[in-house]
Design a protein around this motif. Structure first.
Motif, PDB file in Angstrom:
ATOM      1  N   ILE A   1      -1.509 -17.282 -17.319  1.00 51.38           N
ATOM      2  CA  ILE A   1      -0.542 -17.928 -16.685  1.00 51.38           C
ATOM      3  C   ILE A   1      -1.378 -17.633 -15.309  1.00 51.38           C
ATOM      4  CG2 ILE A   1       1.676 -16.758 -14.988  1.00 51.38           C
ATOM      5  CD1 ILE A   1       1.345 -17.554 -18.695  1.00 51.38           C
ATOM      6  N   SER A   2      -1.316 -19.693 -15.145  1.00 50.85           N
ATOM      7  CA  SER A   2      -2.164 -19.110 -13.427  1.00 50.85           C
ATOM      8  C   SER A   2      -0.984 -19.312 -12.442  1.00 50.85           C
ATOM      9  CB  SER A   2      -2.088 -21.488 -13.168  1.00 50.85           C
ATOM     10  OG  SER A   2      -2.801 -21.606 -12.724  1.00 50.85           O
ATOM     11  N   CYS A   3      -1.550 -18.218 -11.283  1.00 51.90           N
ATOM     12  CA  CYS A   3      -1.091 -17.326 -10.732  1.00 51.90           C
ATOM     13  C   CYS A   3      -2.097 -17.086  -9.710  1.00 51.90           C
ATOM     14  CB  CYS A   3      -0.305 -16.489 -10.875  1.00 51.90           C
ATOM     15  SG  CYS A   3      -0.513 -15.073 -11.457  1.00 51.90           S
ATOM     16  N   PRO A   4      -1.594 -17.202  -8.424  1.00 57.40           N
ATOM     17  CA  PRO A   4      -2.958 -16.547  -7.336  1.00 57.40           C
ATOM     18  C   PRO A   4      -3.276 -15.114  -7.850  1.00 57.40           C
ATOM     19  CG  PRO A   4      -0.449 -16.112  -6.240  1.00 57.40           C
ATOM     20  CD  PRO A   4      -0.292 -17.216  -7.477  1.00 57.40           C
ATOM     21  N   LEU A   5      -4.219 -14.381  -7.064  1.00 57.40           N
ATOM     22  CA  LEU A   5      -4.429 -13.044  -6.999  1.00 57.40           C
ATOM     23  C   LEU A   5      -5.066 -12.368  -6.168  1.00 57.40           C
ATOM     24  CD1 LEU A   5      -7.171 -13.560 -10.033  1.00 57.40           C
ATOM     25  CD2 LEU A   5      -5.093 -12.342 -10.449  1.00 57.40           C
ATOM     26  N   PRO A   6      -4.669 -11.160  -6.121  1.00 55.62           N
ATOM     27  CA  PRO A   6      -5.179 -10.456  -4.744  1.00 55.62           C
ATOM     28  C   PRO A   6      -6.592 -10.205  -4.673  1.00 55.62           C
ATOM     29  CG  PRO A   6      -3.807  -8.712  -6.387  1.00 55.62           C
ATOM     30  CD  PRO A   6      -4.110 -10.594  -6.884  1.00 55.62           C
ATOM     31  N   VAL A   7      -6.779 -11.077  -3.558  1.00 58.85           N
ATOM     32  CA  VAL A   7      -8.982 -10.513  -2.877  1.00 58.85           C
ATOM     33  C   VAL A   7      -8.556  -8.172  -2.911  1.00 58.85           C
ATOM     34  CG1 VAL A   7     -10.469 -10.868  -1.681  1.00 58.85           C
ATOM     35  CG2 VAL A   7      -8.982 -12.678  -2.099  1.00 58.85           C
ATOM     36  N   THR A   8      -9.490  -7.913  -3.609  1.00 58.97           N
ATOM     37  CA  THR A   8      -9.881  -6.775  -3.008  1.00 58.97           C
ATOM     38  C   THR A   8     -11.267  -6.456  -1.699  1.00 58.97           C
ATOM     39  OG1 THR A   8      -9.129  -6.436  -5.680  1.00 58.97           O
ATOM     40  CG2 THR A   8     -10.923  -4.805  -3.794  1.00 58.97           C
ATOM     41  N   ALA A   9     -10.149  -5.272  -1.212  1.00 56.27           N
ATOM     42  CA  ALA A   9     -11.142  -5.391   0.338  1.00 56.27           C
ATOM     43  C   ALA A   9     -12.640  -4.792  -0.518  1.00 56.27           C
ATOM     44  CB  ALA A   9     -10.909  -4.221   1.142  1.00 56.27           C
ATOM     45  N   HIS A  10     -13.448  -4.500   0.794  1.00 59.52           N
ATOM     46  CA  HIS A  10     -14.511  -3.460   0.247  1.00 59.52           C
ATOM     47  C   HIS A  10     -14.745  -2.412   0.512  1.00 59.52           C
ATOM     48  CE1 HIS A  10     -17.264  -7.881   1.677  1.00 59.52           C
ATOM     49  NE2 HIS A  10     -16.856  -6.884   2.622  1.00 59.52           N
ATOM     50  N   ASP A  11     -13.777  -1.754   1.128  1.00 55.88           N
ATOM     51  CA  ASP A  11     -13.335  -0.398  -0.135  1.00 55.88           C
ATOM     52  C   ASP A  11     -12.480  -0.253  -1.507  1.00 55.88           C
ATOM     53  OD1 ASP A  11     -10.974  -1.122   1.218  1.00 55.88           O
ATOM     54  OD2 ASP A  11     -10.942   0.439   2.900  1.00 55.88           O
ATOM     55  N   GLY A  12     -12.494  -1.078  -2.194  1.00 57.97           N
ATOM     56  CA  GLY A  12     -11.946  -0.746  -3.180  1.00 57.97           C
ATOM     57  C   GLY A  12     -10.022  -1.613  -3.799  1.00 57.97           C
ATOM     58  N   THR A  13      -9.303  -1.262  -1.742  1.00 56.11           N
ATOM     59  CA  THR A  13      -8.633  -1.082  -1.883  1.00 56.11           C
ATOM     60  C   THR A  13      -7.307  -2.641  -1.419  1.00 56.11           C
ATOM     61  OG1 THR A  13      -8.260  -1.391   1.069  1.00 56.11           O
ATOM     62  CG2 THR A  13      -8.035   0.694  -0.479  1.00 56.11           C
ATOM     63  N   VAL A  14      -6.356  -3.090  -1.970  1.00 56.66           N
ATOM     64  CA  VAL A  14      -5.417  -4.494  -1.912  1.00 56.66           C
ATOM     65  C   VAL A  14      -5.101  -4.256  -0.752  1.00 56.66           C
ATOM     66  CG1 VAL A  14      -4.653  -5.960  -3.036  1.00 56.66           C
ATOM     67  CG2 VAL A  14      -6.468  -4.820  -4.703  1.00 56.66           C
ATOM     68  N   ILE A  15      -4.140  -3.530  -0.395  1.00 58.24           N
ATOM     69  CA  ILE A  15      -3.357  -3.529   1.095  1.00 58.24           C
ATOM     70  C   ILE A  15      -3.705  -3.103   2.034  1.00 58.24           C
ATOM     71  CG2 ILE A  15      -0.362  -2.904   0.984  1.00 58.24           C
ATOM     72  CD1 ILE A  15      -0.416  -2.679  -1.825  1.00 58.24           C
ATOM     73  N   GLY A  16      -3.309  -3.987   3.217  1.00 55.41           N
ATOM     74  CA  GLY A  16      -4.180  -3.284   4.182  1.00 55.41           C
ATOM     75  C   GLY A  16      -3.315  -3.175   5.445  1.00 55.41           C
ATOM     76  N   GLN A  17      -3.766  -3.708   6.805  1.00 53.31           N
ATOM     77  CA  GLN A  17      -2.385  -3.216   7.735  1.00 53.31           C
ATOM     78  C   GLN A  17      -3.362  -4.131   9.178  1.00 53.31           C
ATOM     79  OE1 GLN A  17       0.074  -1.374   7.455  1.00 53.31           O
ATOM     80  NE2 GLN A  17       1.099  -0.820   9.101  1.00 53.31           N
ATOM     81  N   LEU A  18      -1.979  -5.238   9.746  1.00 53.40           N
ATOM     82  CA  LEU A  18      -2.197  -6.101  10.441  1.00 53.40           C
ATOM     83  C   LEU A  18      -1.094  -6.605  10.929  1.00 53.40           C
ATOM     84  CD1 LEU A  18      -4.803  -7.997  11.605  1.00 53.40           C
ATOM     85  CD2 LEU A  18      -3.265  -9.697   9.583  1.00 53.40           C
ATOM     86  N   ALA A  19      -1.240  -6.430  11.910  1.00 53.60           N
ATOM     87  CA  ALA A  19      -0.105  -6.838  13.710  1.00 53.60           C
ATOM     88  C   ALA A  19       1.260  -5.686  12.702  1.00 53.60           C
ATOM     89  CB  ALA A  19       0.566  -8.114  13.245  1.00 53.60           C
ATOM     90  N   GLY A  20       1.041  -4.138  12.518  1.00 54.67           N
ATOM     91  CA  GLY A  20       1.843  -3.379  12.232  1.00 54.67           C
ATOM     92  C   GLY A  20       2.787  -3.661  10.883  1.00 54.67           C
ATOM     93  N   ARG A  21       2.171  -4.037  10.197  1.00 55.04           N
ATOM     94  CA  ARG A  21       2.949  -4.961   8.691  1.00 55.04           C
ATOM     95  C   ARG A  21       1.491  -4.908   7.551  1.00 55.04           C
ATOM     96  NH1 ARG A  21       6.171  -5.361  11.842  1.00 55.04           N
ATOM     97  NH2 ARG A  21       7.621  -7.095  12.832  1.00 55.04           N
ATOM     98  N   PRO A  22       2.140  -4.119   6.864  1.00 53.47           N
ATOM     99  CA  PRO A  22       1.383  -4.188   5.089  1.00 53.47           C
ATOM    100  C   PRO A  22       0.960  -5.804   5.199  1.00 53.47           C
ATOM    101  CG  PRO A  22       3.548  -3.528   4.661  1.00 53.47           C
ATOM    102  CD  PRO A  22       3.029  -3.822   5.912  1.00 53.47           C
TER     103      PRO A  22
END
Length: 320
Positions: free
Chosen positions: A77-98
């Motif tokens: 299925i053609s769909c977007p993919l999350p970009v993995t951070a250098h530490d192996g995580t996907v979900i970060g924190q920015l401006a107080g939001r996931p």
């Protein structure tokens, strides 16, 4: 998509250093939709979408949404993919939001889809349903009837401001759904929000599906009914039978609907119309005007509810 939370260049640049995307070149808010804050990023490695999650998205649901994207992509299925951070995580924190960075899909969302486009959407929806059958994670539909009731309880007292008599009309629909909703139909992973702004095309060819943040376990035929609402009505609120026929034929070319699913379509389509009317109604009454948030008029879906209420046979949607 929308922008509730603004992000300044300095904090965004610092955030991006945790990801293998290169240096920030430019970014801009995307002022469509009503759920999360979204930005188009241009970095030295390419283009991406940055999403900050707020409102109806529970952070605990993010592993489901992001895992589903990866699973569907592996299934073709053609769909977007999350970009993995250098530490192996996907979900970060920015401006107080996931926050998550996802890959950018080429293509355009359509303002005036043709019957051929509708056929492609039906086919893609069925392929998504089949591809999701072996996805290991599960998520109940937070916007099933119990979720509709919460939105209605928060909006009912002012509903007649939008249209006189709406409160009594919706009360009667709830009584019908709570007695007669067809819970025993085939179910599995559904998209639950496959509107034209969540489907990209390159010419007549469907190039990708996006925005899986309402995906959940529910009735497959309910997802089909939502697509009928989203793709097959014209600006004058009339139902386009040619588009309905094409969408349903496209779907059934991949996954034929059962007799019970076909019979349930009028009720499922009316319920889907109520669900989108209620989220629009709630937002219409509670979100301040202005800024980079696009509120959507609930009356469009009041008209759809009334259309479906008058349907006597699923053949009126174009079922052959």
């Amino acid at each position: 998509m929308a922008v509730y939370t603004d992000v300044n260049e300095g904090e965004l640049g610092a955030f991006l250093k945790a990801y293998p995307v290169g240096e920030l070149l430019s970014y801009k808010g995307i002022a469509e939709g009503t759920e999360n804050s979204n930005f188009l990023l241009h970095a030295t490695s390419g283009s991406y979408i940055l999403t900050l999650y707020e409102k109806r998205v529970d952070k605990a649901d993010l592993p489901f949404f992001l895992g589903l994207m990866g699973h569907l992509a592996r299934k073709g299925i053609s769909c977007p993919l999350p970009v993995t951070a250098h530490d192996g995580t996907v979900i970060g924190q920015l401006a107080g939001r996931p926050a998550v960075i996802i890959t950018f899909l080429e293509g355009l969302s359509l303002r005036r889809p043709t019957a051929a486009h509708c056929g492609e959407v039906g086919k893609a929806l069925a392929e998504l349903h089949l591809a999701g059958r072996d996805f290991a994670m599960r998520r109940p539909n937070a916007l099933a009837i119990d979720g509709w009731r919460k939105l209605w309880d928060a909006s009912r007292d002012r509903a007649d401001e939008v249209e006189p008599g709406l409160a009594a009309e919706v009360d009667a629909d709830f009584a019908d759904f709570e007695r007669n909703w067809p819970n025993d139909l085939p179910q599995g992973i559904i998209h639950a929000d496959l509107f034209p702004d969540n489907v990209f095309f390159l010419g007549e060819k469907l190039s990708g599906l996006i925005d899986f943040y309402f995906a959940c376990d529910d009735l497959y035929a309910y997802d089909v009914a939502t697509c009928l609402n989203a793709w097959c009505f014209e600006k004058d609120f009339s139902f386009n039978l040619t588009k309905g026929t094409a969408l349903l034929a496209g779907y059934q070319s991949v996954r034929p609907l059962s007799g019970d699913e076909k019979a349930a379509l009028p009720m499922l389509a009316r319920g889907s119309a109520l669900r989108f009317m209620l989220t629009r109604l709630y937002d219409w009454l509670t979100i301040p005007n202005g800024g980079l948030v696009m509120k959507r008029d609930p009356t469009e879906y009041i008209r759809r509810m009334r259309f479906h209420r008058a349907i006597r046979s699923p053949s009126e949607y174009g079922l052959l």
